[in-house]
Motif scaffolding. Structure first.
Motif, PDB file in Angstrom:
ATOM      1  N   UNK A 168      46.915  52.462  33.636  1.00 29.75           N
ATOM      2  CA  UNK A 168      45.736  52.200  34.477  1.00 29.75           C
ATOM      3  C   UNK A 168      46.266  51.933  35.881  1.00 29.75           C
ATOM      4  N   UNK A 199      43.828  49.807  40.733  1.00 33.49           N
ATOM      5  CA  UNK A 199      43.339  48.431  40.814  1.00 33.49           C
ATOM      6  C   UNK A 199      42.680  48.126  42.160  1.00 33.49           C
ATOM      7  N   UNK A 244      42.739  40.787  36.818  1.00 32.44           N
ATOM      8  CA  UNK A 244      41.307  40.806  36.503  1.00 32.44           C
ATOM      9  C   UNK A 244      40.902  42.130  35.856  1.00 32.44           C
ATOM     10  N   UNK A 245      41.466  43.243  36.333  1.00 25.91           N
ATOM     11  CA  UNK A 245      41.228  44.516  35.637  1.00 25.91           C
ATOM     12  C   UNK A 245      41.723  44.392  34.189  1.00 25.91           C
ATOM     13  N   UNK A 294      41.946  41.739  32.370  1.00 24.83           N
ATOM     14  CA  UNK A 294      41.030  40.905  31.582  1.00 24.83           C
ATOM     15  C   UNK A 294      39.799  41.715  31.158  1.00 24.83           C
ATOM     16  N   UNK A 295      39.254  42.492  32.075  1.00 24.63           N
ATOM     17  CA  UNK A 295      38.098  43.327  31.729  1.00 24.63           C
ATOM     18  C   UNK A 295      38.432  44.307  30.616  1.00 24.63           C
ATOM     19  N   UNK A 296      39.604  44.933  30.714  1.00 25.45           N
ATOM     20  CA  UNK A 296      40.020  45.882  29.671  1.00 25.45           C
ATOM     21  C   UNK A 296      40.220  45.171  28.337  1.00 25.45           C
ATOM     22  N   UNK A 304      38.860  42.390  27.198  1.00 28.17           N
ATOM     23  CA  UNK A 304      37.608  41.939  26.583  1.00 28.17           C
ATOM     24  C   UNK A 304      36.795  43.121  26.045  1.00 28.17           C
ATOM     25  N   UNK A 305      36.779  44.212  26.791  1.00 26.01           N
ATOM     26  CA  UNK A 305      35.965  45.360  26.384  1.00 26.01           C
ATOM     27  C   UNK A 305      36.645  46.208  25.311  1.00 26.01           C
ATOM     28  N   UNK A 306      37.938  45.990  25.121  1.00 25.37           N
ATOM     29  CA  UNK A 306      38.689  46.771  24.117  1.00 25.37           C
ATOM     30  C   UNK A 306      39.469  45.807  23.230  1.00 25.37           C
ATOM     31  N   UNK A 349      40.320  57.467  31.592  1.00 26.14           N
ATOM     32  CA  UNK A 349      39.056  57.380  30.837  1.00 26.14           C
ATOM     33  C   UNK A 349      39.095  58.312  29.627  1.00 26.14           C
ATOM     34  N   UNK A 400      41.518  56.916  27.001  1.00 24.61           N
ATOM     35  CA  UNK A 400      40.954  55.746  26.317  1.00 24.61           C
ATOM     36  C   UNK A 400      39.952  56.187  25.250  1.00 24.61           C
TER      37      UNK A 400
END
Lengths: 177, 188
Positions: free
Chosen positions: B40, B43, B51-52, B54-56, B58-60, B182, B185
Motif C-alpha cells: 500500500x 499514504x 492511520x492508513x 489502522x483503517x486497513x 479494522x476493515x480487514x 485494490x 486485495x
C-alpha cells in the motif's frame, strides 16, 4: 422538531435518530470521531451506544481521513464525525488522500458557533463563514443538514460519494436532538 | 546499527499475504526489495501511514497489516499510537525505522533525535507489545516471535541508510498504484 431561538424566530432542528438511521441506510459500518459539542448529544453519544455502528475514537481528525480512505479499498463504508475546527486542521490530508487520490472520505461536521436561524455564510463567526467557501475552493461537495428534508438526502449523498470515489461533507448547522 | 535495506531483506521472506503500508525511503527500498501488489504505497500526507494501517486492519480483520513507518513521519502523528492502542487490532504490527533525520527532505535531524524513545512512547500509549532491534543478528533471531505475538505491536528499528534505491514518487501517487492494490486485495 421546531424550536423558538429568539422572539419571533422559529427554526427546525434535525433529529439525531433520523440522521443515524440515514447513515445505516447508506451502509455506514464505522464512525470515526473526535468529539464535537454540536453533535455530541444528538449523534456521538447515541452512536457510541448503537450496536450496529462501530465507533473508532481518534486523537486528531486527520487520522480519520486516512482511516476512512483505507477502509474504502475493500468497500467498507465509514463516516468521519468532527467539528469544523477539525476539518480545517485536516485540509491537507483531505486534499491529498480524498481529492488527489480520489477516495470516498465522507465527513459530517458540526458547525460550532453558527447561529441556528442563519445560513453559514451569514454567521457572525469567521470560523463558520469560511467553511463553505473553503470546501468550494477544494471542489468538495457539501450539504447543510438542518431539517428533516436535508436528512432525506444523506443516504443518497453517501451512495454517490462511494460510487464516484470522492469526498463529501455534511455540515450540521443546528444541534441534532 | 543495521542498514535499512538489510533489515528489509530479513523481513522479505516473512511477508507473503500481509498488507504492507510503507513510507518515504523505506517504501522505495521495500518496493525494490519486495515488489508486490499488496504493498500500500499511497499514504498521501506525511505521518499518515499508521492511520492508513489502522483503517486497513479494522476493515480487514482476517488480514495481517504491517506498517513500515519513519521516525519523522510518526512524530507527525504521535496521537495515532493512542488511537491504535484503543482500537487494539491484533492484526496490526508497526515498525518505525529510526534514522534520526528527515532523509528525503534534506536529511535535517528530527527534533530530539538523541532523546526521543519510540519504544517508551508506544508502551505509554498502550501497545500490547514493543520490541527494539538495532543489529541484524538480533533482528533475525527475534522477528518471528515479534510477528507471532498479537498486536498492536511496535518494533523500533535502529537503522542507517543502505543502497540508495530510486524515489519513484510518480508511481506511489498514481491511480494505477491504487488500482493495483485494490485489485490484489479483492483477489486474495
Amino acid at each position: 422538531m421546531a424550536t423558538t431561538t429568539k422572539p419571533g424566530v422559529t427554526v427546525e432542528y434535525p433529529s439525531g435518530k433520523a440522521i443515524i438511521a440515514a447513515l445505516k441506510r447508506a451502509a455506514i459500518e464505522y464512525v470515526v470521531a473526535v468529539p464535537d459539542i454540536v453533535t455530541s448529544d444528538g449523534l456521538l453519544w447515541p452512536i457510541s451506544r448503537d450496536p450496529d455502528l462501530k465507533l473508532v475514537r481518534i486523537c486528531k481528525e486527520d487520522e480519520g481521513v486516512s482511516i476512512c480512505a483505507a477502509m474504502s479499498y475493500n468497500g467498507t463504508r465509514a463516516l468521519l464525525l468532527m467539528q469544523q475546527t477539525g476539518l480545517m486542521d485536516s485540509l491537507n490530508a483531505i486534499r491529498a488522500i480524498g481529492m488527489d487520490y480520489q477516495l470516498p472520505v465522507c465527513m459530517m461536521v458540526g458547525l460550532q458557533g453558527k447561529e441556528a436561524e442563519l445560513k453559514p455564510a451569514q454567521s457572525a463567526s469567521y470560523g463558520v463563514r469560511i467553511i463553505e467557501p473553503v470546501l468550494d475552493a477544494m471542489q468538495i461537495p457539501s450539504r447543510l443538514v438542518e431539517t428533516a428534508a436535508d436528512i432525506g438526502h444523506i443516504a443518497t449523498d453517501i451512495d454517490q460519494a462511494y460510487r464516484a470515489s470522492a469526498p463529501f461533507c455534511f455540515l450540521v448547522g443546528r444541534s441534532p436532538r | 546499527m543495521m542498514r535499512r535495506d538489510r533489515a528489509l531483506e530479513v523481513l522479505k521472506p516473512r511477508v507473503d499475504s500481509q498488507l504492507v503500508v510503507a513510507v518515504y525511503q523505506t517504501l522505495f527500498d521495500w518496493m525494490a526489495i519486495h515488489p508486490r501488489d499488496l504493498n500500500y504505497v499511497a499514504t498521501g500526507a506525511m505521518g499518515q501511514a499508521s492511520s492508513h494501517g489502522l483503517g486497513l486492519a479494522l476493515a480487514n480483520p482476517g488480514r495481517e497489516v504491517l506498517v513500515f513507518d519513519g521516525d519523522g513521519s510518526l512524530l507527525m502523528n504521535l496521537g495515532s499510537l493512542v488511537s491504535i492502542a484503543n482500537a487494539a487490532p491484533a492484526n496490526f504490527h508497526h515498525f518505525v525505522f529510526v534514522n534520526g533525520v528527515y532523509e528525503v527532505n534534506g536529511a535535517h535531524p528530527i527534533p530530539a533525535a538523541d532523546k526521543v524513545d519510540f519504544a517508551m512512547l508506544a508502551r505509554g500509549a498502550g501497545y500490547r507489545q514493543v520490541a527494539e532491534f538495532s543489529e541484524l543478528a538480533q533482528l533475525e533471531s527475534g522477528i518471528d516471535a515479534f510477528l507471532d505475538e498479537p498486536g498492536p505491536a511496535l518494533a523500533v528499528m535502529q537503522v542507517e541508510p543502505g543502497e540508495s534505491y530510486p524515489r519513484d514518487y510518480a508511481y506511489i501517487h498514481s491511480a494505477a498504484a491504487r488500482a493495483r492494490f485494490r485489485r490484489a486485495l479483492a483477489a486474495s
